[in-house]
Design a protein around this motif. Structure first.
Motif, PDB file in Angstrom:
ATOM      1  N   GLU A   1       0.682  -1.344   0.144  1.00  0.00           N
ATOM      2  CA  GLU A   1       0.000   0.030   0.123  1.00  0.00           C
ATOM      3  C   GLU A   1       0.823   1.353  -0.079  1.00  0.00           C
ATOM      4  O   GLU A   1       0.521   2.276  -0.776  1.00  0.00           O
ATOM      5  CB  GLU A   1      -1.114   0.148   1.144  1.00  0.00           C
TER       6      GLU A   1
ATOM      7  N   ARG B   1       1.027   3.787  -3.059  1.00  0.00           N
ATOM      8  CA  ARG B   1       0.627   5.323  -2.799  1.00  0.00           C
ATOM      9  C   ARG B   1       1.793   6.316  -3.513  1.00  0.00           C
ATOM     10  O   ARG B   1       1.536   7.361  -4.157  1.00  0.00           O
ATOM     11  CB  ARG B   1       0.549   5.679  -1.339  1.00  0.00           C
ATOM     12  N   GLN B   2       3.069   5.931  -3.090  1.00  0.00           N
ATOM     13  CA  GLN B   2       4.164   6.628  -3.541  1.00  0.00           C
ATOM     14  C   GLN B   2       4.229   6.834  -5.080  1.00  0.00           C
ATOM     15  O   GLN B   2       4.574   7.667  -5.799  1.00  0.00           O
ATOM     16  CB  GLN B   2       5.446   6.094  -2.958  1.00  0.00           C
TER      17      GLN B   2
ATOM     18  N   GLY C   1       1.658   6.204  -7.337  1.00  0.00           N
ATOM     19  CA  GLY C   1       0.597   6.883  -7.804  1.00  0.00           C
ATOM     20  C   GLY C   1       0.822   8.464  -7.775  1.00  0.00           C
ATOM     21  O   GLY C   1       0.599   9.097  -8.604  1.00  0.00           O
ATOM     22  N   GLN C   2       1.179   8.723  -6.441  1.00  0.00           N
ATOM     23  CA  GLN C   2       1.632  10.271  -6.362  1.00  0.00           C
ATOM     24  C   GLN C   2       2.681  10.855  -7.518  1.00  0.00           C
ATOM     25  O   GLN C   2       2.600  11.889  -7.987  1.00  0.00           O
ATOM     26  CB  GLN C   2       2.021  10.608  -5.072  1.00  0.00           C
TER      27      GLN C   2
ATOM     28  N   GLU D   1      -8.262   9.827  -4.616  1.00  0.00           N
ATOM     29  CA  GLU D   1      -6.882  10.417  -4.260  1.00  0.00           C
ATOM     30  C   GLU D   1      -6.403  10.578  -5.571  1.00  0.00           C
ATOM     31  O   GLU D   1      -6.238   9.576  -6.358  1.00  0.00           O
ATOM     32  CB  GLU D   1      -6.148   9.611  -3.412  1.00  0.00           C
TER      33      GLU D   1
ATOM     34  N   ILE E   1      -3.368   8.126  -6.945  1.00  0.00           N
ATOM     35  CA  ILE E   1      -3.182   6.921  -6.083  1.00  0.00           C
ATOM     36  C   ILE E   1      -4.485   6.061  -6.559  1.00  0.00           C
ATOM     37  O   ILE E   1      -4.351   4.701  -6.511  1.00  0.00           O
ATOM     38  CB  ILE E   1      -3.309   7.389  -4.647  1.00  0.00           C
ATOM     39  N   SER E   2      -5.576   6.640  -6.733  1.00  0.00           N
ATOM     40  CA  SER E   2      -6.970   5.911  -6.842  1.00  0.00           C
ATOM     41  C   SER E   2      -6.511   5.017  -8.326  1.00  0.00           C
ATOM     42  O   SER E   2      -7.439   3.923  -8.234  1.00  0.00           O
ATOM     43  CB  SER E   2      -7.901   6.581  -7.084  1.00  0.00           C
TER      44      SER E   2
ATOM     45  N   THR F   1      -3.901   4.024  -9.994  1.00  0.00           N
ATOM     46  CA  THR F   1      -2.856   2.912  -9.586  1.00  0.00           C
ATOM     47  C   THR F   1      -3.506   1.922  -9.009  1.00  0.00           C
ATOM     48  O   THR F   1      -3.207   0.711  -9.144  1.00  0.00           O
ATOM     49  CB  THR F   1      -1.693   3.375  -8.802  1.00  0.00           C
ATOM     50  N   ARG F   2      -4.397   2.045  -7.779  1.00  0.00           N
ATOM     51  CA  ARG F   2      -4.953   1.260  -7.130  1.00  0.00           C
ATOM     52  C   ARG F   2      -6.091   0.299  -7.719  1.00  0.00           C
ATOM     53  O   ARG F   2      -5.881  -0.934  -7.904  1.00  0.00           O
ATOM     54  CB  ARG F   2      -5.701   1.582  -5.605  1.00  0.00           C
TER      55      ARG F   2
END
Length: 349
Positions: free
Chosen positions: A29, A33-34, A36-37, A79, A82-83, A85-86
């Motif tokens: 996770e 997040r990294q 995606g940002q 986000e 991030i969203s 990529t997730r």
């Protein structure tokens, strides 16, 4: 009984894959997040630096932008970067889990599965062939399974666009109380006063962050257009146009402008409610009338032809199956149209 065993085996394979995902998800996770940002910042930087000169690059990244626009409105806790990529990771894992489960199950079958008309011969086993030729069916099922999250997101997006057009009226009414503040503070305060059920809470918060942190006018305009495009109404375009104007000239006349816009939306909502009340019977007929007619017609044919004759003509002939698909498609289209008409967007037309 043997087929039920293999179906249960597929279910257990998927259950194991789901358990593995729950174990792995917390570990990846933070890295997700990294990543995606980093992707979102890189793409935003290129657009802000080069503007229209990255049009060819945008075409190459159309899938990312398309998913980002969908999740921007369909996901309640969106986000940036991030969203998306997730979502892609989840879809890829679902595809892999279904494909591998199918391959493992087919490798244990006593023969090769062959399919024909399910109402005639159903599923049968041929002589055993090498496993290398069995990848097509698991791939087909995996593609269908992987498309479910996207189709669900599309459906949520369409539903929330309609809700967003009505929630915009609440946004304007609340924003009218804070017109003495700067534009970014107005949007932030308004987002705080919105209920959790409002579909505009997260987009409004992101729009407020854009007004407080933009580096150039092009970047701000892009975020404002994104907000208006997500709602997709003329009222939304007027709202963001007023905000962009006040960002340049000040909020001196914003209160009167928002009050006029609020009155226009109230009048249009009353018009929509009046028209909807007058056409409620027609909408209900489109939702359920066709289904009632179909059931009564099928019951009549079964009574006249006897069940065995009817089912043979309906399911064991090419003409019967063709008409069945046409009827099902017609019912689905009629249901979708009636659902859309049941609650149109709050707009001028």
């Amino acid at each position: 009984m043997g087929l039920l065993f293999y179906v249960l085996q597929v279910a257990f394979h998927l259950l194991i894959a789901g358990g593995l995902w729950l174990l792995v998800k917390p570990l990846i996770e933070r890295h997700l997040r990294q990543l995606g940002q980093k992707i979102d910042q890189r793409m935003s930087l290129r657009i802000s630096l080069f503007g229209k000169r990255v049009s060819s690059n945008k075409k190459r990244r159309w899938l990312y932008r398309h998913l980002d626009d969908l999740l921007y409105f369909a996901k309640r806790k969106y986000e940036p970067g991030i969203s998306v990529t997730r979502f892609l990771i989840h879809t890829l894992f679902l595809f892999s889990a279904v494909f591998l489960s199918g391959m493992l199950t087919l490798s244990e079958l006593p023969g090769h599965l062959s399919f024909s008309n399910p109402f005639l011969e159903g599923i049968s086993f041929d002589e055993r062939i090498p496993v290398q030729g069995n990848w097509r069916f698991p791939l087909f099922v995996a593609v269908i399974a992987a498309s479910i999250p996207y189709l669900r997101t599309r459906y949520l997006y369409a539903q929330r666009k309609v809700r967003g057009s009505y929630d915009l009226l609440d946004v304007i009414k609340i924003a009218t109380k804070f017109t003495h503040l700067s534009v970014d503070s107005i949007l932030t305060k308004t987002a705080e006063f919105l209920t959790e059920e409002s579909v505009l809470k997260t987009p409004l918060r992101l729009l407020g962050a854009a007004f407080s942190n933009y580096s150039n006018e092009r970047e701000l305009t892009r975020e404002a257009e994104r907000f208006a495009g997500a709602i997709g109404t003329t009222f939304a375009v007027e709202f963001v146009s007023d905000l962009l104007y006040c960002e340049k000239e000040g909020t001196r006349y914003l209160k009167n402008t928002l009050m006029m816009l609020s009155r226009s939306m109230e009048q249009q909502r009353e018009t929509i409610l009046t028209v909807k009340a007058g056409s409620r019977d027609a909408i209900s007929l489109g939702l359920y009338g066709n289904l009632v007619v179909l059931v009564s017609s099928v019951g009549t044919f079964i009574y006249m032809l006897k069940p065995d004759v009817y089912f043979k003509l309906q399911f064991q002939t090419t003409v019967g199956l063709t008409f069945l698909m046409i009827i099902i498609a017609g019912l689905f289209i009629s249901f979708m149209i009636s659902t859309i008409l049941a609650r149109p967007k709050l707009d001028y037309h």
